[in-house]
Design an enzyme around this catalytic site. Structure first.
Site, PDB file in Angstrom:
ATOM      1  N   ASP A  61      -7.826 -17.671  48.611  1.00 55.60           N
ATOM      2  CA  ASP A  61      -8.014 -18.153  47.244  1.00 55.60           C
ATOM      3  C   ASP A  61      -9.331 -18.941  47.263  1.00 55.60           C
ATOM      4  O   ASP A  61      -9.556 -19.752  48.158  1.00 55.60           O
ATOM      5  CB  ASP A  61      -6.838 -19.101  46.919  1.00 55.60           C
ATOM      6  CG  ASP A  61      -6.405 -19.046  45.471  1.00 55.60           C
ATOM      7  OD1 ASP A  61      -6.577 -17.998  44.828  1.00 55.60           O
ATOM      8  OD2 ASP A  61      -5.867 -20.067  44.985  1.00 55.60           O
ATOM      9  N   HIS A  63     -11.699 -20.622  44.411  1.00 52.03           N
ATOM     10  CA  HIS A  63     -12.002 -20.863  43.002  1.00 52.03           C
ATOM     11  C   HIS A  63     -13.294 -21.635  42.768  1.00 52.03           C
ATOM     12  O   HIS A  63     -13.612 -22.554  43.524  1.00 52.03           O
ATOM     13  CB  HIS A  63     -10.864 -21.675  42.367  1.00 52.03           C
ATOM     14  CG  HIS A  63      -9.532 -20.980  42.376  1.00 52.03           C
ATOM     15  ND1 HIS A  63      -9.356 -19.707  41.890  1.00 52.03           N
ATOM     16  CD2 HIS A  63      -8.306 -21.394  42.799  1.00 52.03           C
ATOM     17  CE1 HIS A  63      -8.080 -19.374  42.010  1.00 52.03           C
ATOM     18  NE2 HIS A  63      -7.424 -20.364  42.566  1.00 52.03           N
ATOM     19  N   ALA A 146       1.718 -18.487  48.669  1.00 52.94           N
ATOM     20  CA  ALA A 146       3.096 -18.866  48.498  1.00 52.94           C
ATOM     21  C   ALA A 146       3.935 -17.609  48.247  1.00 52.94           C
ATOM     22  O   ALA A 146       3.480 -16.677  47.570  1.00 52.94           O
ATOM     23  CB  ALA A 146       3.233 -19.808  47.299  1.00 52.94           C
TER      24      ALA A 146
HETATM   25  C1  VGL Z   1      -1.461 -19.373  44.704  1.00 58.22           C
HETATM   26  C2  VGL Z   1      -1.041 -20.538  42.780  1.00 58.22           C
HETATM   27  C3  VGL Z   1      -2.377 -20.587  42.494  1.00 58.22           C
HETATM   28  C4  VGL Z   1      -0.915 -18.739  45.947  1.00 58.22           C
HETATM   29  C5  VGL Z   1      -2.812 -19.403  44.420  1.00 58.22           C
HETATM   30  O1  VGL Z   1      -1.654 -18.572  46.929  1.00 58.22           O
HETATM   31  O2  VGL Z   1       0.285 -18.380  45.951  1.00 58.22           O
HETATM   32  N1  VGL Z   1      -0.582 -19.934  43.870  1.00 58.22           N
HETATM   33  N2  VGL Z   1      -3.263 -20.012  43.329  1.00 58.22           N
HETATM   34 ZN    ZN Z   2      -5.333 -20.347  43.064  1.00 62.59          ZN
END
Ligand code: VGL
Ligand code: ZN
Length: 195
Positions: A61, A63, A146
Site C-alpha cells: 500500500d 498512498h 488485512a
Molecule cells: C488496507 C485499508 C486501507 C489493507 C489498506 O491492506 O488491508 N486496508 N488500506
Molecule cells: Zn490503504
C-alpha cells in the site's frame, strides 16, 4: 508445489504497529517467515542465500499524502502507508526476501481506493498479474494484512483470473476479529483454499 509463488500483502509498519495496527500482526510475521522457510527449503539458494526457485512477491500500500482513503479526505481510515514514511515500509524481518522487480505498489492514485494487489505495479510498470503469468505461476499462496480488505480482494482477483489460490491462515492479521472470520468463510465458499 510446482509453478507456485507466494504473495505477501501489506506487511508494512502502519499495519503492524502504526496508525492502523492490526490484530494478529506479530503472529502473521512469524507465520510468513515459517512459510517462507518451509517453501524454500530443499531448493537451490541464490548468491544472497535466498532460494530463488520459489518467487516471493510483495504488495505494498503506497498512498500519496492526501489520499481518498483517509478520513480527512472523506475516507474510512486514518492516514497510513504514506509514500516515503516508515509506516509504508516492509517489516524488517522480511527484507531479505524483497526484490525490487517483485514488489508491487498500489493505492498511488489519490482519487482511487485500491485494496487489491492484483493490479499493483512494480517499478518497471508491470502488474502483479502480468508478472505471475510471465513466471508461469499457477498456484498462488497469499498471506498478509488485512484479511478482510487487501488479502481478501487480492485473493479474489487472483481466483477470478484463473489462478489456484491458497490463503495461509496462520499468516494473517485483521482489523476486526469477526470480519476476519467472515472473510475466511466467504473465500472458502468461493473456492479459495484455506491452508
Ligand atoms: C488496507 C485499508 C486501507 C489493507 C489498506 O491492506 O488491508 N486496508 N488500506
Ligand atoms: Zn490503504
Amino acid at each position: 508445489m510446482k509453478d507456485s509463488a507466494l504473495v505477501v500483502v501489506d506487511m508494512l509498519y502502519d499495519f503492524i504497529d502504526g496508525t492502523m495496527a492490526c490484530q494478529g500482526a506479530e503472529g502473521a510475521i512469524e507465520g510468513t517467515l515459517k512459510a517462507i522457510e518451509k517453501l524454500t527449503s530443499g531448493t537451490d539458494a541464490d548468491e544472497t542465500g535466498v532460494h530463488s526457485t520459489y518467487p516471493i512477491l510483495f504488495v505494498r500500500d503506497h498512498h500519496p499524502e492526501k489520499h481518498c482513503s483517509f478520513a480527512e479526505q472523506g475516507g474510512p481510515w486514518p492516514p497510513h502507508c504514506v509514500q516515503g514514511t516508515h509506516g509504508a515500509d516492509v517489516h524488517e524481518s522480511l527484507l531479505p526476501y524483497v526484490k525490487e522487480d517483485l514488489t508491487f505498489f498500489k493505492g498511488e492514485d489519490p482519487a482511487k481506493e485500491q485494496y487489491s494487489g492484483f493490479e499493483g505495479v512494480n517499478p518497471a510498470g508491470q502488474s502483479l498479474c502480468e508478472v505471475l503469468r510471465l513466471l508461469d505461476v499457477q498456484n498462488v499462496l497469499v498471506c498478509g494484512i488485512a484479511t478482510e480488505f487487501c488479502v481478501r480482494n487480492t485473493a479474489e482477483d487472483l481466483a477470478k483470473n484463473g489462478f489456484e489460490v491458497y490463503v495461509l491462515q496462520d499468516a494473517l492479521a485483521w482489523v476486526d476479529a469477526a470480519g476476519h472470520v467472515e472473510a475466511l468463510k466467504a473465500m472458502d465458499e468461493e473456492g479459495i483454499h484455506l491452508i
